[in-house]
Design a protein around this motif. Structure first.
Motif, short mmCIF file in Angstrom:
data_model
loop_
_atom_site.label_atom_id
_atom_site.label_comp_id
_atom_site.label_asym_id
_atom_site.label_seq_id
_atom_site.Cartn_x
_atom_site.Cartn_y
_atom_site.Cartn_z
N CYS A 370 26.13 42.10 30.99
CA CYS A 370 26.62 43.26 31.76
C CYS A 370 26.28 44.51 30.98
O CYS A 370 26.67 44.64 29.81
CB CYS A 370 28.13 43.15 31.98
N ALA A 398 36.51 46.39 31.24
CA ALA A 398 35.22 45.83 31.66
C ALA A 398 35.13 44.35 31.31
O ALA A 398 34.65 43.54 32.11
CB ALA A 398 34.08 46.61 31.00
N GLY A 401 36.72 41.66 33.75
CA GLY A 401 36.06 41.16 34.95
C GLY A 401 34.58 40.93 34.76
O GLY A 401 33.82 40.96 35.71
N VAL A 402 34.16 40.72 33.50
CA VAL A 402 32.74 40.65 33.20
C VAL A 402 32.01 39.51 33.90
O VAL A 402 30.80 39.56 34.10
CB VAL A 402 32.52 40.58 31.66
N ILE A 409 33.31 44.91 38.76
CA ILE A 409 33.52 45.48 37.42
C ILE A 409 33.77 46.97 37.51
O ILE A 409 34.68 47.51 36.87
CB ILE A 409 32.31 45.18 36.52
N ASN A 412 37.22 47.51 38.98
CA ASN A 412 38.27 47.09 38.06
C ASN A 412 38.49 48.12 36.95
O ASN A 412 39.62 48.45 36.59
CB ASN A 412 37.90 45.74 37.44
N VAL A 434 26.99 49.93 36.59
CA VAL A 434 27.02 48.59 36.00
C VAL A 434 25.79 47.83 36.48
O VAL A 434 25.50 47.80 37.68
CB VAL A 434 28.29 47.82 36.37
N LYS A 436 24.36 44.03 36.29
CA LYS A 436 24.74 42.65 35.98
C LYS A 436 23.51 41.76 36.11
O LYS A 436 22.87 41.72 37.17
CB LYS A 436 25.85 42.20 36.93
N SER A 440 26.15 36.47 40.01
CA SER A 440 27.57 36.54 39.67
C SER A 440 28.27 35.27 40.12
O SER A 440 27.97 34.71 41.17
CB SER A 440 28.21 37.76 40.35
N CYS A 443 34.85 35.08 41.04
CA CYS A 443 35.79 35.69 40.09
C CYS A 443 37.15 35.03 40.18
O CYS A 443 37.77 35.01 41.24
CB CYS A 443 35.91 37.19 40.37
#
Length: 459
Positions: A370, A398, A401-402, A409, A412, A434, A436, A440, A443
């Protein structure tokens, strides 16, 4: 009362009424001053009148309006607050000079003689017990002013003071409304310059948001596609606020885009597959060239005390690398496996030294990485106790919720900051991006920012 005296009184009453309308009316200051001078002459029945307003910075009384005086007399010279007549008037006295040709208190005797002025009456104009200026009445006759004239002049001066202050407030309101509208429109233009859509980059998920503090600020970010599998991410902060910062930000975006459009062909060789090392070298050369050019141009545009922080990066999804340069900007952060790495290779802010050199770094990216870009307004948020949210809380939020999507993210991080700062007024814009790497995962983290209660710092 004989008919002639009655007619004069009626005229005077009408003039006083007209004077009172200036107090409540919506008039510009020059218009008010012009009407006041004329009304004062007609009400007190004299030859001429001058209105001088106090300049707090110079302690001089500037001639702002007159009636019955020549331009030559109006521009005869400076009248200071320390002049004995002015000092006495500010102390509350009504100063009568029976013969200006002989009285040593008169500074400009020759000019008064030429203007055929003999008697003078000076009274202060006060608003809420503070001097605004002086009203001066002139007659070509010696010993013209009596107690009745002084009483009437004081009444006129009192009305004048209120009318002048109201006119100033009205002017300020008009100018404020104009400026507010200009700032609103400039803010709309600026927000349109923040990209609404983020380009797609294979293997990299991107999310971003911009939160203005005022209508117009100096934050900027942009996404610039660079051929196949490459994307430039630029985030910057122009020092300052308001219109100058917005204009500089607008200029910077134009320069960045122009450079990108002009030189991006150097990154790709049509119909030819470049080796990994060649692609990385091309990205580094591009970033170096871009930053050096931006700095040289900023040195020409920035005035003393102005500068720009900038983070310029290229993500290459084919080689899974990030090439970057940080020009005095808040370090972009790489989050990987619970570890934090600051991306702070680079050099000086833009706009200070056109000869400065910049270092470029390229690092490999892994699935799950991230990359967090931001401006200092994100971490400089304060709560009602004037406590900074700070970098430590940013990184903790950060990290929380990485494993989630880039969008999650961003949201959050902002939730945690909002929990901390509440409704406290912020003084800087906020920009956050962000990136990523890889897909993903679902979560399953516990999001404290979504729960009730007070904010609990993450350790």
């Amino acid at each position: 009362m004989n008919p002639k005296s009655q007619t004069q009184q009626e005229k005077r009453d009408e003039q006083i009424y007209q004077l009172s309308t200036l107090v409540a009316g919506e008039f510009s200051l020059p218009e008010v001053l012009e009407r006041l001078a004329e009304a004062a002459v007609k009400i007190v029945d004299v030859k001429a009148c001058s209105i001088r307003l106090l300049d707090e910075e110079t302690n001089d009384l500037k001639m702002r309006s007159s009636y019955g005086l020549s331009e030559e007399y109006q521009s005869k010279g400076v009248v200071s607050r320390h002049d004995p007549v002015i000092k006495a008037a500010f102390a509350g006295e009504a100063i009568v000079i029976d013969d200006m040709r002989l009285d040593p208190r008169v500074k400009y005797q020759k000019e008064a003689i030429k203007e055929e002025l003999v008697s003078q009456l000076t009274v202060v104009m006060k608003f809420r017990n503070q001097p605004v200026g002086v009203l001066r009445l002139y007659s070509p006759e010696p010993k013209h002013f009596n107690k009745a004239d002084i009483k009437l002049a004081r009444a006129v001066a009192s009305q004048c003071a209120v009318a002048i202050v109201n006119a100033r407030f009205y002017n300020e309101a008009i100018e404020g409304a104009k400026m507010t509208e200009q700032m609103r429109l400039a803010g709309l233009i600026q927000r349109r310059m923040i990209p609404e859509d983020i380009p797609q980059l294979p293997g990299v998920e991107l999310a971003a948001t911009y939160i203005p503090c005022f209508d117009v600020g100096g934050d900027l970010y942009d996404f610039l596609p660079l051929g196949h599998h490459r994307l430039a991410i630029v985030i910057a902060d122009v020092i300052g606020k308001g219109m100058p910062a917005a204009m500089m930000m607008s200029w910077l975006k134009g320069v960045v885009r122009t450079h990108t459009d002009t030189f991006q062909f150097a990154l790709e060789a049509p119909r030819q597959e470049k080796a990994r090392d060649e692609r990385i070298a091309a990205s580094e050369a591009f970033v170096r060239q871009a930053v050096q050019k931006l700095n040289r141009m900023s040195c020409r545009e920035c005035k003393i005390g102005e500068f720009i922080t900038l983070f310029y990066a290229i993500i290459d999804s084919k080689t899974k690398t990030l090439t970057y340069c940080s020009c005095g900007h808040e370090p972009t952060v790489l989050l990987r496996g619970g570890q934090v790495r600051d991306l702070d290779t680079g050099g000086l802010v833009l706009g200070v030294d056109r000869t400065t050199s910049y270092e470029i770094e390229t690092l490999s990216l892994e699935d799950g990485d991230c990359v967090l870009f931001y401006t200092d307004g994100l971490i400089d948020a304060v709560n009602f106790d004037e406590e900074l949210w700070g970098r430590e809380r940013l990184l903790a939020a950060a990290q929380k919720g990485v494993a989630c999507s880039a969008e999650h993210i961003v949201k959050n991080v902002l939730r945690y900051r909002r929990r901390f700062s509440g409704l406290a007024r912020q003084i800087d814009d906020t920009s956050i991006i962000v990136a990523k790497v890889g897909d993903s995962h679902d979560c399953h983290c516990q999001d404290q920012a979504e729960t009730g209660g007070h904010y609990i710092p993450i350790r």
